[in-house]
Design an enzyme around this catalytic site. Structure first.
Site, short mmCIF file in Angstrom:
data_model
loop_
_atom_site.label_atom_id
_atom_site.label_comp_id
_atom_site.label_asym_id
_atom_site.label_seq_id
_atom_site.Cartn_x
_atom_site.Cartn_y
_atom_site.Cartn_z
N ARG A 54 0.75 -1.40 -0.07
CA ARG A 54 0.02 0.07 0.01
C ARG A 54 0.70 1.23 0.24
NH1 ARG A 54 -4.63 0.75 4.61
NH2 ARG A 54 -2.73 1.24 5.88
N LYS A 154 -2.75 7.14 1.12
CA LYS A 154 -2.46 7.13 2.53
C LYS A 154 -1.22 8.25 2.66
CE LYS A 154 -2.16 5.01 6.93
NZ LYS A 154 -3.11 5.66 7.76
N GLU A 188 -16.18 6.72 5.82
CA GLU A 188 -15.69 6.21 6.79
C GLU A 188 -15.31 7.16 8.24
OE1 GLU A 188 -11.65 5.50 5.88
OE2 GLU A 188 -11.33 7.50 4.80
N1 PMP Z 1 -9.19 4.99 6.96
C1 PMP Z 1 -8.27 5.89 7.06
C2 PMP Z 1 -8.33 7.42 6.75
C3 PMP Z 1 -7.26 5.69 8.02
O1 PMP Z 1 -6.13 6.52 8.25
C4 PMP Z 1 -6.90 4.08 8.48
C5 PMP Z 1 -5.83 3.99 9.49
N2 PMP Z 1 -4.69 3.52 8.50
C6 PMP Z 1 -7.77 3.35 8.04
C7 PMP Z 1 -8.94 3.95 7.36
C8 PMP Z 1 -7.78 1.97 8.52
O2 PMP Z 1 -6.67 1.36 7.67
P1 PMP Z 1 -5.95 0.18 8.26
O3 PMP Z 1 -6.76 -0.94 8.81
O4 PMP Z 1 -5.02 -0.31 7.07
O5 PMP Z 1 -5.30 0.61 9.58
#
Ligand code: PMP
Length: 296
Positions: A54, A154, A188
């Site tokens: 990622r 990200k 989200e």
């Molecule tokens: N959405 C956002 C905006 C985030 O910053 C995160 C944290 N990384 C997540 C969702 C959850 O992703 P992950 O399960 O890969 O930590």
């Protein structure tokens, strides 16, 4: 050995108090860079390969050249954890555009800066939250456009999540829920993805809602399928969310957290529901499975 944590910057380790980067780094000046939040459980770094993939995808989307191969950078992450003698920890891997001029042009930044911090866990949402659940409000801040500073990347640009968090706090809630940029559908939480359960069907919004494709989200989707639940990835309206039987959030820092109150309304009976409890339990097992982790 010094008691201070040792931080990795561009191939060298510095004690935490001396770990510094230039004020001309575009990560600071423009939020220009990408990162990963990773977690290790009992000597195993959970889904490290997925996090690395990622990171490189995010970097590709912003045309950032990471000056190490994925293999070498993976080794550096493991080495940072080892160096600090940690077994269970949170890891922050950051790649910034690097040092440039005061102008925004990334072409003036010859080399990306790599930072790796590994430290003991300070749970984003603690054990109590996981057991009792948290509250949320749907905030007026919308998820960034998929055509703009989308959270599919990200990136170090988290102002969208920061503003949402500020709004939630002002409303006296634990977490914000953001709608997509048009305000039609649920996207989200600030730093976590979302699932809802209604009449035994589990639903989660698609990435077209501008959300980050979470690693916990995809592991949870696989887990739900294995457990035989009906799972759909589809647009969810605020109306549907407020009428859900259960809601839970997923993320590396949060793990799986029940959401029991939305906009002041109890979700279900206001206690974590059976599907959520099952997912919390099974996810805990997953994180300790050697098949899912890179040994430190
Ligand atoms: N959405 C956002 C905006 C985030 O910053 C995160 C944290 N990384 C997540 C969702 C959850 O992703 P992950 O399960 O890969 O930590």
């Amino acid at each position: 050995m010094s008691k201070e944590l040792m931080i990795y910057i561009d191939g060298r380790f510095y004690p935490r108090s001396k770990a510094k980067i230039s004020v001309y780094d575009h990560g600071l000046l423009y939020g220009d860079g990408v990162f990963e939040g990773i977690r290790a459980y009992d000597g195993l770094i959970f889904k490290l390969d997925e996090h690395m993939k990622r990171l490189y995808s995010s970097a590709r989307a912003i045309r950032l050249k990471i000056p190490l191969t994925r293999k070498k950078l993976t080794e550096a992450v493991v080495e940072t954890v080892r160096k600090n003698r940690l077994r269970t920890c949170y890891i922050r891997l950051v790649v910034t555009r690097g040092v440039g001029t005061l102008g925004v042009d990334p072409a003036r930044c010859p080399k990306a800066t790599i930072i790796i911090i590994a430290q003991p866990l300070e749970a984003l949402l603690g054990r109590k939250s996981r057991q009792r659940g948290v509250s949320a409000v749907i905030v007026s801040t919308r998820r960034d456009l998929p055509s703009g500073t989308t959270h599919e990347i990200k990136s170090l640009n988290y102002l969208n999540s920061v503003l949402a968090k500020v709004e939630a706090r002002q409303a006296g809630a634990d977490e914000p829920i953001l709608l997509d940029s048009r305000g039609f559908f649920v996207s989200e939480a600030a730093v976590a993805n979302l699932f809802m359960v209604k009449d035994e069907v589990v639903a989660t919004p698609p990435t077209t809602a501008g959300l980050l494709s979470g690693i916990t989200r995809s592991e949870t989707m696989k887990l739900l399928n294995r457990l035989g639940y009906r799972l759909v990835e589809r647009d969810i309206t605020p109306f549907e969310l407020i009428n859900a039987d259960e809601i839970f959030l997923t993320g590396t820092a949060a793990e799986i957290v029940p959401l029991v109150r939305l906009n002041g309304v109890k979700i279900g009976n206001g206690k974590p529901g059976p599907v959520t409890r099952r997912v919390v339990e099974d996810f805990h097992r997953l994180t300790r499975d050697p098949g899912n982790g890179t040994p430190i």
